[in-house]
Design an enzyme around this catalytic site. Structure first.
Site, PDB file in Angstrom:
ATOM      1  N   GLY A 160      13.166  -1.316  20.685  1.00 42.39           N
ATOM      2  CA  GLY A 160      13.192  -0.094  20.191  1.00 42.39           C
ATOM      3  C   GLY A 160      11.873   0.236  18.993  1.00 42.39           C
ATOM      4  O   GLY A 160      11.287  -0.702  19.282  1.00 42.39           O
ATOM      5  N   GLU A 202      -5.185   8.468   8.270  1.00 42.11           N
ATOM      6  CA  GLU A 202      -3.842   6.747   9.167  1.00 42.11           C
ATOM      7  C   GLU A 202      -4.955   6.951  10.407  1.00 42.11           C
ATOM      8  O   GLU A 202      -5.170   5.565  10.706  1.00 42.11           O
ATOM      9  CB  GLU A 202      -2.997   7.759   8.952  1.00 42.11           C
ATOM     10  CG  GLU A 202      -1.977   6.467  10.622  1.00 42.11           C
ATOM     11  CD  GLU A 202      -0.165   7.404  10.773  1.00 42.11           C
ATOM     12  OE1 GLU A 202      -0.015   6.255  10.678  1.00 42.11           O
ATOM     13  OE2 GLU A 202      -0.340   8.413  10.715  1.00 42.11           O
ATOM     14  N   ARG A 239      -7.336   3.621  11.808  1.00 40.72           N
ATOM     15  CA  ARG A 239      -6.871   2.422  12.763  1.00 40.72           C
ATOM     16  C   ARG A 239      -8.321   1.843  13.712  1.00 40.72           C
ATOM     17  O   ARG A 239      -8.395   1.548  14.895  1.00 40.72           O
ATOM     18  CB  ARG A 239      -5.910   3.031  13.390  1.00 40.72           C
ATOM     19  CG  ARG A 239      -4.377   3.196  12.329  1.00 40.72           C
ATOM     20  CD  ARG A 239      -3.561   4.151  14.427  1.00 40.72           C
ATOM     21  NE  ARG A 239      -1.953   4.416  13.276  1.00 40.72           N
ATOM     22  CZ  ARG A 239      -1.360   3.782  13.290  1.00 40.72           C
ATOM     23  NH1 ARG A 239      -1.630   2.037  13.419  1.00 40.72           N
ATOM     24  NH2 ARG A 239      -0.317   3.603  12.204  1.00 40.72           N
ATOM     25  N   GLN A 256       9.280   1.660  13.335  1.00 37.04           N
ATOM     26  CA  GLN A 256       9.223   2.273  12.690  1.00 37.04           C
ATOM     27  C   GLN A 256       8.892   3.329  12.854  1.00 37.04           C
ATOM     28  O   GLN A 256       8.561   4.145  13.880  1.00 37.04           O
ATOM     29  CB  GLN A 256       7.586   2.317  11.818  1.00 37.04           C
ATOM     30  CG  GLN A 256       7.062   2.728  11.022  1.00 37.04           C
ATOM     31  CD  GLN A 256       5.720   2.430  10.407  1.00 37.04           C
ATOM     32  OE1 GLN A 256       4.357   1.577  11.135  1.00 37.04           O
ATOM     33  NE2 GLN A 256       4.979   3.796   9.695  1.00 37.04           N
ATOM     34  N   GLY A 307       2.773   9.174  13.133  1.00 36.57           N
ATOM     35  CA  GLY A 307       3.206   8.727  14.686  1.00 36.57           C
ATOM     36  C   GLY A 307       3.051   9.412  16.183  1.00 36.57           C
ATOM     37  O   GLY A 307       3.994   9.298  16.366  1.00 36.57           O
ATOM     38  N   GLU A 308       2.775   9.773  16.268  1.00 35.82           N
ATOM     39  CA  GLU A 308       2.501  11.059  17.015  1.00 35.82           C
ATOM     40  C   GLU A 308       1.781   9.509  19.040  1.00 35.82           C
ATOM     41  O   GLU A 308       2.642  10.646  19.124  1.00 35.82           O
ATOM     42  CB  GLU A 308       0.844  11.732  17.963  1.00 35.82           C
ATOM     43  CG  GLU A 308       1.384  12.457  18.643  1.00 35.82           C
ATOM     44  CD  GLU A 308      -0.082  13.796  18.394  1.00 35.82           C
ATOM     45  OE1 GLU A 308      -0.485  14.363  18.882  1.00 35.82           O
ATOM     46  OE2 GLU A 308       0.060  14.465  17.232  1.00 35.82           O
TER      47      GLU A 308
END
Length: 290
Positions: free
Chosen positions: A66, A120, A124, A69, A86-87
């Site tokens: 699942g 963001e 990463r 976040q 969150g792309e």
């Protein structure tokens, strides 16, 4: 230490919480389910290359465990929602043919949305050097910052930011090669020494085809930037004529004789001159011993 988000927006960082999560989600925000067809990608997304294999891997993880976040979105016109963060998760859920996705809706301005998307992704560390440079460029423009101020807010050295931004001065063909990971950032930096764009592109293609390492490319660049100096024909010195064996014997005999006289105590003075037509030795013998 404050996170880059705190430095840009003046917020405080909660103890032990991931800065990215902090910037996009709080415990008090409601998670809603939004139709996936109403969600559009972030127009400020700095990442232009998405690894399909990694998206596929993420999709399998989401299918099994699942979504841990939710993605973060904001409401737009025409009842659409734009992704803030969150792309990659959005793309993975799309692969799974989900009709709805869990999301947090936030009311953010274009400037805030762009900044969060850029920072963001920078955190990463998966961006190509060109994508990172474009992100820096956009942040400089959005917040009207100097390179030094941007470096401080991101917790990076000013030289790091400056060196990345210089990559954007390279021809588009070279930038695309970096994006496609056919050319490394270090290779690209070597090409910066060459001023002619056509020569830069030619060297890039040769480097890729021949699989040159950085040192090999640097050597080729150096040959172009610092070519060997050619002597002018008029300035060249006249070549000496070859001396025959007999002449060499005669010269050696004379020099040996002069050496014997010197050893006897007579202080000879000799002058030698090599002309185009003859070899001249002038000997001066003092009348009295010195």
């Amino acid at each position: 230490m404050k996170s880059p988000f705190s430095r840009f927006f003046g917020g405080s960082e909660k103890q032990g919480q991931d800065p990215v999560v902090e910037a996009t989600q709080t415990n008090n925000e409601e998670v809603v389910h939004v139709a996936i067809e109403k969600i559009v990608p972030n127009r400020f997304q700095p990442r232009t290359v998405f690894d399909d294999a990694k998206i596929e891997e993420l999709a399998r993880t989401i299918h099994t465990h699942g979504v841990i976040q939710p993605i973060v979105i904001r409401k737009m016109e025409d009842n659409k929602y734009e992704i803030i963060a969150g792309e990659r998760r959005f793309r993975a859920m799309s692969k799974l043919k989900w009709t709805e996705v869990p999301a947090i809706v936030r009311n953010l301005s274009d400037k805030e949305t762009a900044s969060i998307a850029l920072i963001e992704n920078l955190q990463r560390e998966e961006l190509t050097a060109i994508e990172e440079a474009v992100a820096y460029q956009k942040l400089l423009k959005l917040h009207e910052l100097t390179q030094e101020a941007l470096a401080q807010r991101l917790g990076k050295g000013q030289s790091t930011v400056a060196n990345k931004l210089r990559l954007l001065k390279l021809p588009k063909e070279i930038q695309q090669a970096i994006m496609d990971k056919r050319l490394s950032e270090r290779h690209a930096r070597s090409l910066m020494q060459v001023k002619d764009e056509e020569v830069q592109i030619k060297l890039m293609n040769e480097s890729i085809e021949q699989q040159w390492n950085v040192k090999q490319l640097e050597e080729k660049v150096n040959e172009i930037v610092n070519p060997p100096v050619k002597e002018e024909k008029n300035a060249s010195k006249p070549k000496r004529k070859a001396i025959s064996k007999d002449v060499r014997i005669a010269l050696n005999t004379i020099k040996q004789s002069l050496s014997m006289v010197t050893k006897s105590g007579i202080n000879l003075k000799t002058e030698e001159e090599d002309t185009e037509d003859f070899y001249q030795i002038t000997v001066r013998i003092p009348k009295k011993k010195s």
